[in-house]
Design an enzyme around this catalytic site. Structure first.
Site, PDB file in Angstrom:
ATOM      1  N   LEU A  85       3.292   4.537  -0.575  1.00 20.46           N
ATOM      2  CA  LEU A  85       4.288   4.798  -1.178  1.00 20.46           C
ATOM      3  C   LEU A  85       4.846   3.651  -1.781  1.00 20.46           C
ATOM      4  CD1 LEU A  85       6.022   7.231   1.217  1.00 20.46           C
ATOM      5  CD2 LEU A  85       4.519   7.945  -0.530  1.00 20.46           C
ATOM      6  N   PHE A 127       2.158  13.180   2.095  1.00 18.32           N
ATOM      7  CA  PHE A 127       1.755  12.596   1.085  1.00 18.32           C
ATOM      8  C   PHE A 127       0.271  11.815   1.328  1.00 18.32           C
ATOM      9  CE2 PHE A 127       5.673  13.420  -0.614  1.00 18.32           C
ATOM     10  CZ  PHE A 127       5.766  12.973  -1.950  1.00 18.32           C
ATOM     11  N   ASP A 169       5.608  -7.287   3.387  1.00 17.69           N
ATOM     12  CA  ASP A 169       4.573  -6.499   4.018  1.00 17.69           C
ATOM     13  C   ASP A 169       4.130  -7.335   4.959  1.00 17.69           C
ATOM     14  OD1 ASP A 169       3.158  -3.802   2.887  1.00 17.69           O
ATOM     15  OD2 ASP A 169       2.312  -5.138   4.426  1.00 17.69           O
ATOM     16  N   ASP A 175       7.517  -9.729   8.797  1.00 17.98           N
ATOM     17  CA  ASP A 175       7.589  -8.791   9.979  1.00 17.98           C
ATOM     18  C   ASP A 175       9.084  -8.395   9.773  1.00 17.98           C
ATOM     19  OD1 ASP A 175       8.537  -7.100  12.015  1.00 17.98           O
ATOM     20  OD2 ASP A 175       7.898  -8.854  13.616  1.00 17.98           O
ATOM     21  N   THR A 194      -1.264   9.215   1.601  1.00 13.94           N
ATOM     22  CA  THR A 194      -1.170   7.720   1.724  1.00 13.94           C
ATOM     23  C   THR A 194      -2.206   7.227   2.801  1.00 13.94           C
ATOM     24  OG1 THR A 194       0.291   8.274   3.319  1.00 13.94           O
ATOM     25  CG2 THR A 194       1.194   7.909   1.234  1.00 13.94           C
ATOM     26  N   TYR A 235       7.988   9.491  16.453  1.00 17.42           N
ATOM     27  CA  TYR A 235       7.947   9.182  14.978  1.00 17.42           C
ATOM     28  C   TYR A 235       9.276  10.088  14.338  1.00 17.42           C
ATOM     29  CZ  TYR A 235       6.389   9.346  10.181  1.00 17.42           C
ATOM     30  OH  TYR A 235       6.464   9.027   8.657  1.00 17.42           O
ATOM     31  N   SER A 267      11.528  11.038   6.722  1.00 13.24           N
ATOM     32  CA  SER A 267      10.492  11.993   6.811  1.00 13.24           C
ATOM     33  C   SER A 267      10.731  13.543   6.849  1.00 13.24           C
ATOM     34  CB  SER A 267       9.650  11.535   7.649  1.00 13.24           C
ATOM     35  OG  SER A 267       8.627  12.492   8.035  1.00 13.24           O
ATOM     36  N   SER A 284       0.756  -1.134  -0.231  1.00 15.60           N
ATOM     37  CA  SER A 284      -0.112   0.125  -0.098  1.00 15.60           C
ATOM     38  C   SER A 284       0.959   1.343   0.097  1.00 15.60           C
ATOM     39  CB  SER A 284      -0.913   0.053   1.081  1.00 15.60           C
ATOM     40  OG  SER A 284      -0.333   0.016   2.452  1.00 15.60           O
ATOM     41  N   CYS A 342      10.147   0.998   2.491  1.00 11.96           N
ATOM     42  CA  CYS A 342       8.889   1.969   2.740  1.00 11.96           C
ATOM     43  C   CYS A 342       8.147   1.430   4.023  1.00 11.96           C
ATOM     44  CB  CYS A 342       7.849   1.896   1.373  1.00 11.96           C
ATOM     45  SG  CYS A 342       8.590   2.682   0.134  1.00 11.96           S
TER      46      CYS A 342
END
Length: 253
Positions: free
Chosen positions: A17, A192, A36, A57, A194, A159, A146, A15, A84
Site C-alpha cells: 500500500l 488487498f 521503511d 524503525d 499486497t 492484529y 483494517s 512495498s 502504512c
C-alpha cells in the site's frame, strides 16, 4: 490540500500500500519521503527525483526524530504523513499448543499501534511549527487501520487489537489537532493484493475474492492510494475511519 510541491511522508513506502501511495503522490508533484525498515535497494517502485529514503524503525523515538528532521531539511516543511507500516499475525488466543504467546501480541501492538502513534505525535509537532496554507491547513495524517478492527476473525486477536486501537485513536487525535490545522483520518482496507496476502495459496485467495460482494477480487493498492489522495484534497474529511473493502464482512474464520 493541494499536494503539488508539498512534502508528504509515507511509512512502509517500500512495498504494498505504501509503495502505491509513493507512486501516486510523485505523479501529482509531491516531494516524498519514505520511512521503511527495508534497505533502499529492496523498494518496489522506481526512485523519483523528488524522493528521500530513510531506513527507520517507526517504534524507535530517536530514529524517527533524527530521520524526520533530516527529511524536513531535504524536502521542506512536512505537510502530510501516510502511515502504512505494519505487520500481521495469525495465532489463536488458546490453541491445542497452549495460550497465545505474549511476545507476539506485544510485537504486533508495538509496530502497528505504538509505531503509528509515534509517527503521529512527532509529525504533528513538526507540522504545527510551519505556516498554514491559504485554507488554514498545516497538515494531514492518514493512518492505516483494517476491517479486522470491526470483523476480526479467529486467530486475529493481536492484529485486530492493534487496528482497533488505530481506529479509536482517530477521532480524539483529530479533535485535539484541529486547532493546529491538522487533520487525522484512517483508512480501513479490506483484502488487498499486497505482500501480506501474497503468500496465500490460490484457493485461499479465490475464497477471499468470492467473499467480497463487489468487485469480486482483491483490492488493488492503487485504489488505497487514490483514496489517500482524495483525503488530502477534501478538507471536510476529518476524524473518520473509512472502510475500503468492496462491502465485505469477514466471517468468524
Amino acid at each position: 490540500m493541494e499536494i503539488n510541491g508539498k512534502h508528504i511522508l509515507v511509512t512502509g513506502g517500500a512495498s504494498g500500500l505504501g509503495a502505491a501511495c509513493v507512486e501516486l503522490l510523485q505523479a501529482h508533484g509531491a516531494n516524498v519521503t519514505i520511512f521503511d525498515q527495508k534497505s533502499e535497494e529492496n523498494i518496489e517502485h522506481t526512485r523519483g527525483t523528488n524522493q528521500v529514503y530513510h531506513q527507520v524503525d517507526i517504534t524507535n523515538e530517536t530514529e524517527v526524530t533524527i530521520a524526520l528532521d533530516a527529511a524536513i531539511e531535504s524536502n521542506g516543511a512536512l505537510h502530510g504523513v501516510i502511515n502504512c507500516a505494519g505487520i500481521g499475525s495469525a495465532k489463536k488466543v488458546l490453541s491445542n499448543k497452549g495460550p497465545h504467546d505474549l511476545e507476539t501480541f506485544q510485537k504486533v501492538i508495538e509496530v502497528n499501534l505504538i509505531g503509528t502513534f509515534n509517527m503521529l505525535r512527532l509529525s504533528a509537532e513538526r507540522m504545527k511549527s510551519h505556516d498554514p496554507t491559504d485554507t488554514g491547513e498545516r497538515g494531514v495524517i492518514i493512518n492505516t487501520a483494517s476491517i479486522a478492527a470491526y470483523d476480526g476473525q479467529i486467530g486475529q486477536a493481536a492484529y485486530s487489537a492493534s487496528k482497533g486501537g488505530i481506529t479509536s485513536l482517530t477521532l480524539p487525535a483529530a479533535r485535539e489537532l484541529a486547532n493546529a490545522g491538522i487533520r487525522v483520518v484512517s483508512i480501513a482496507p479490506g483484502v488487498f493484493d499486497t505482500p501480506l496476502f501474497g503468500a496465500l495459496p490460490e484457493e485461499a485467495r479465490s475464497h477471499l475474492e468470492q467473499l467480497t460482494p463487489f468487485p469480486k477480487r482483491l483490492g488493488n493498492p492503487r485504489e488505497f492510494a487514490e483514496l489517500a489522495l482524495h483525503i488530502f484534497q477534501n478538507s471536510m474529511i476529518n476524524g473518520e475511519t473509512i472502510r475500503l473493502d468492496g462491502a465485505i464482512r469477514m466471517p468468524a474464520k
